[in-house]
Design an enzyme around this catalytic site. Structure first.
Site, mmCIF file in Angstrom:
data_model
loop_
_atom_site.group_PDB
_atom_site.id
_atom_site.type_symbol
_atom_site.label_atom_id
_atom_site.label_comp_id
_atom_site.label_asym_id
_atom_site.label_seq_id
_atom_site.Cartn_x
_atom_site.Cartn_y
_atom_site.Cartn_z
ATOM 1 N N LYS A 77 34.572 73.555 74.788
ATOM 2 C CA LYS A 77 35.879 73.619 75.439
ATOM 3 C C LYS A 77 36.818 72.565 74.863
ATOM 4 O O LYS A 77 37.995 72.836 74.618
ATOM 5 C CB LYS A 77 35.725 73.408 76.954
ATOM 6 C CG LYS A 77 37.112 73.251 77.567
ATOM 7 C CD LYS A 77 37.201 72.894 79.017
ATOM 8 C CE LYS A 77 38.592 72.325 79.253
ATOM 9 N NZ LYS A 77 38.971 72.240 80.650
ATOM 10 N N THR A 107 15.883 66.780 69.276
ATOM 11 C CA THR A 107 16.014 67.778 68.225
ATOM 12 C C THR A 107 15.834 67.061 66.898
ATOM 13 O O THR A 107 15.553 65.853 66.871
ATOM 14 C CB THR A 107 17.356 68.533 68.327
ATOM 15 O OG1 THR A 107 17.358 69.606 67.372
ATOM 16 C CG2 THR A 107 18.551 67.629 68.074
ATOM 17 N N THR A 141 21.864 79.593 74.643
ATOM 18 C CA THR A 141 21.073 80.132 73.537
ATOM 19 C C THR A 141 19.814 80.828 74.038
ATOM 20 O O THR A 141 19.424 81.862 73.523
ATOM 21 C CB THR A 141 20.691 78.991 72.559
ATOM 22 O OG1 THR A 141 21.900 78.438 72.059
ATOM 23 C CG2 THR A 141 19.852 79.482 71.399
ATOM 24 N N HIS A 170 27.740 77.418 72.132
ATOM 25 C CA HIS A 170 29.012 77.105 72.774
ATOM 26 C C HIS A 170 29.553 78.403 73.326
ATOM 27 O O HIS A 170 29.524 79.413 72.625
ATOM 28 C CB HIS A 170 30.051 76.634 71.765
ATOM 29 C CG HIS A 170 29.803 75.273 71.195
ATOM 30 N ND1 HIS A 170 29.349 74.217 71.934
ATOM 31 C CD2 HIS A 170 29.997 74.807 69.954
ATOM 32 C CE1 HIS A 170 29.266 73.163 71.150
ATOM 33 N NE2 HIS A 170 29.644 73.493 69.940
ATOM 34 N N THR A 171 30.083 78.365 74.511
ATOM 35 C CA THR A 171 30.795 79.531 74.999
ATOM 36 C C THR A 171 32.268 79.169 75.060
ATOM 37 O O THR A 171 32.640 78.178 75.678
ATOM 38 C CB THR A 171 30.279 79.931 76.390
ATOM 39 O OG1 THR A 171 28.863 80.051 76.294
ATOM 40 C CG2 THR A 171 30.846 81.262 76.827
ATOM 41 N N ALA A 216 22.156 75.365 68.843
ATOM 42 C CA ALA A 216 23.323 75.041 69.658
ATOM 43 C C ALA A 216 23.926 76.315 70.238
ATOM 44 O O ALA A 216 23.692 77.404 69.723
ATOM 45 C CB ALA A 216 24.364 74.329 68.799
ATOM 46 N N ASP A 245 25.080 70.346 76.040
ATOM 47 C CA ASP A 245 25.609 71.346 76.968
ATOM 48 C C ASP A 245 26.687 70.775 77.888
ATOM 49 O O ASP A 245 26.895 71.261 79.003
ATOM 50 C CB ASP A 245 24.488 71.986 77.814
ATOM 51 C CG ASP A 245 23.418 72.593 76.937
ATOM 52 O OD1 ASP A 245 23.795 73.283 75.979
ATOM 53 O OD2 ASP A 245 22.219 72.356 77.194
ATOM 54 N N GLN A 276 24.427 69.478 70.255
ATOM 55 C CA GLN A 276 23.468 68.799 71.154
ATOM 56 C C GLN A 276 24.088 67.516 71.721
ATOM 57 O O GLN A 276 25.286 67.470 71.932
ATOM 58 C CB GLN A 276 22.132 68.544 70.437
ATOM 59 C CG GLN A 276 21.307 69.809 70.210
ATOM 60 C CD GLN A 276 21.655 70.554 68.959
ATOM 61 O OE1 GLN A 276 21.944 69.958 67.931
ATOM 62 N NE2 GLN A 276 21.654 71.860 69.015
ATOM 63 N N THR A 301 14.079 75.271 71.077
ATOM 64 C CA THR A 301 14.758 76.566 71.216
ATOM 65 C C THR A 301 14.099 77.633 70.328
ATOM 66 O O THR A 301 14.557 78.770 70.296
ATOM 67 C CB THR A 301 16.241 76.449 70.822
ATOM 68 O OG1 THR A 301 16.317 76.023 69.464
ATOM 69 C CG2 THR A 301 16.967 75.438 71.696
#
Ligand code: IMP
Ligand code: MG
Length: 499
Positions: free
Chosen positions: A28, A266, A362, A51-52, A49, A23, A251, A138
């Site tokens: 980006k 993970t 997530t 991603h924004t 995972a 995270d 991750q 998750t």
């Protein structure tokens, strides 16, 4: 001059991974580097995972598809490699989301060898995580799908192209797993199978899984992407040395099954080595890895986190055993207005989480948050290489002081990962982040004054507040790292070249 892409000069194959617990903002950076690349490929993790990516003012949440997809119309290829675990429902949903925004994915390719996440694997993850054995996963079936691969009864995406093979492989896998399900209370199994992530009971029949329902649903999901399935190892090897390749990690190193804080990790290898293998390469083929290092590290789920603000109280707060954690608005209501400098560590951790908007992409879970940790950074540098990108100091301009961890004490002795062997009764080596020891470690801090201000509109590293530059250089020096870029906001422009 702030030519951030100059860090890629002379390189051909580059990877971006996270040095800590994920995270950190790889999305980006991959998005920033994507214009440089011809191919953007993922090789690890699955839809655990998140991603924004902000594109043209819109925020896109991606779980499986590489962030380079927004360059699809430029002819760039995006690859979901053999090391990725694919939930076909998630992939179909993500493709639909892209279509609904008028985005194309003509050059997306999915490895025929990628692992296929199956409903019984998701169910097992849910069952384990609601028992006392969970690691705070998750709940996407990641642990079981990698277990099944190694145990030799997993399936791959290729099975979706061959309905007969799919049916017989699935039958074998379901039969093998039947014994595992027999260990759980049948009522709980049934309840789990009616979970929304298991299509609300579609797969349930007579106390177990309905193989025909799974086949029907999976082949339906696959209709959206069957034409994208390809021998991506071959495509990657053909491109190697000729095209610019960008590998997108998932991750973080400390969540790697090989290098992380085992067993609180993970199930894939999040290191550059694992990432390379996950696209059919070997580590030596990567010219350079960039590690993102979040200014205030975070961790989701259980497991050691020595510099966590609020310590075990924060770990419990963010991961209550018997209920769901509070969401962002619920936390806000609970805590009210809290200063970033609150003397109560649990409150301070909330205040910093709130400033950094540190809630899972997530799962929506609150992330545990801590001080910069150069012990962990030194370890990461040893494995991932020295080039680092420090992310996201910008939310924390209110801090009066920043504590930078330079070492840990363990039973009154200095504990140094990758340096000295610990002297104590337990026969443990401290060359890796050993969970048993880390849980007992107390970080020692150097406290530096904060920079007290906003970083808005700063366009060069030199123009950063002097106190922040001192802190950043201190972190890099203590971590044996080369600080290459600093990110001070979600937008591409808010990335500063360190020259
Ligand atoms: P799993 O990957 O779902 O099995 O979860 C195992 C551990 O990794 C848990 O502690 C998760 O919180 C953590 N984890 C998995 N994916 C991510 C991620 O993308 N960001 C942060 N933590 C993650
Ligand atoms: Mg994430």
């Amino acid at each position: 001059m702030n030519d951030v892409l100059s860090v890629l000069n002379g390189l051909q194959t580059v990877s971006v991974t996270d040095a800590l617990w994920g995270d950190g903002g790889k999305g980006k950076i991959v998005d920033l580097f994507a214009p440089w690349a011809d191919i953007i490929a993922r090789g690890t993790g699955g839809d655990n995972a998140g991603h924004t990516v902000i594109k043209d003012g819109k925020a896109y949440a991606l779980h499986l598809i590489p962030c380079g997809i927004f360059e699809d119309n430029e002819g760039k290829m995006n690859v979901i490699g053999r090391g990725v675990a694919v939930n076909p429902h998630t992939l179909a949903q993500e493709l639909a989301m892209l279509r609904s925004h008028g985005r194309t994915y003509n050059n997306l390719r999915v490895s025929n060898n990628a692992l296929l996440i199956l409903p019984h694997e998701i169910a097992l993850d849910l069952l384990e995580e609601t028992s006392k054995q969970g690691v705070g996963s998750t709940r996407r079936g990641i642990g079981p799908v990698f277990t099944d691969q190694v145990a030799r009864y997993g399936l791959t995406v290729n099975d979706l192209l061959n309905p007969d093979a799919f049916a017989s492989n699935l039958k074998r896998s379901l039969e093998k797993c039947r014994r595992l399900f027999a260990g759980y209370d049948p009522e709980r199994v049934k309840e789990t199978l009616f979970h929304e992530r298991l299509a609300n009971g579609v797969y349930w029949k007579d106390g177990y899984f309905d193989i025909h329902a799974i086949i029907d649903m999976y082949l339906m999901y696959a209709r959206d992407f069957a034409h994208l399935i390809d021998d991506t190892d071959k495509l990657m090897h053909e491109a190697y040395g000729k095209k610019r390749i960008l590998l997108e990690g998932a991750q973080g190193l400390l969540l790697s099954v090989k290098y992380g804080t085992y067993p609180y990790v993970t199930s894939s290898d999040c290191s550059p080595e694992g990432l390379a293998a996950g696209v059919g390469f070997h580590k030596g083929m990567i010219d350079k890895n960039f590690s993102v290092v979040k200014f205030l590290p975070t961790r989701v789920g259980f497991g050691p986190f020595p510099t966590e603000i609020g310590g075990s109280a924060s770990e419990r707060w963010c991961n209550p055993r018997d209920s769901d954690p509070l969401t962002e608005p619920e936390e806000q209501e609970h805590f009210g207005d809290v200063s970033a400098n609150d003397p109560n560590p649990l409150k301070q951790s909330y205040a910093l989480r709130s400033l950094g908007r540190e809630y899972g992409a997530t799962t929506g879970r609150p992330r545990r948050i801590g001080w910069p940790d150069t012990v962990m950074l030194r370890y990461a540098v040893k494995i991932q290489g020295p080039d680092i990108i420090i992310m996201k100091p910008d939310p924390y301009g209110e801090l009066d002081e920043v504590n930078i961890c330079g070492g840990y004490d363990y039973c009154g002795q200095p504990y140094r990962i990758a340096r000295r062997r610990i002297i104590n009764n337990a026969r443990i080596f401290n060359t890796d982040p050993n969970t048993m020891l880390l849980n007992q470690c107390k970080p020692t801090y150097m406290t530096r004054p904060g920079w007290k201000g906003s970083l808005n509109n700063i366009t060069s590293f030199q123009d950063l507040p002097i106190n922040l530059k001192i802190i950043l250089n201190h972190i890099a020096r203590m971590g044996n790292a080369n600080l290459r870029l600093v990110s001070i906001g979600p937008k591409a422009e808010a990335t500063l070249l360190v020259d």
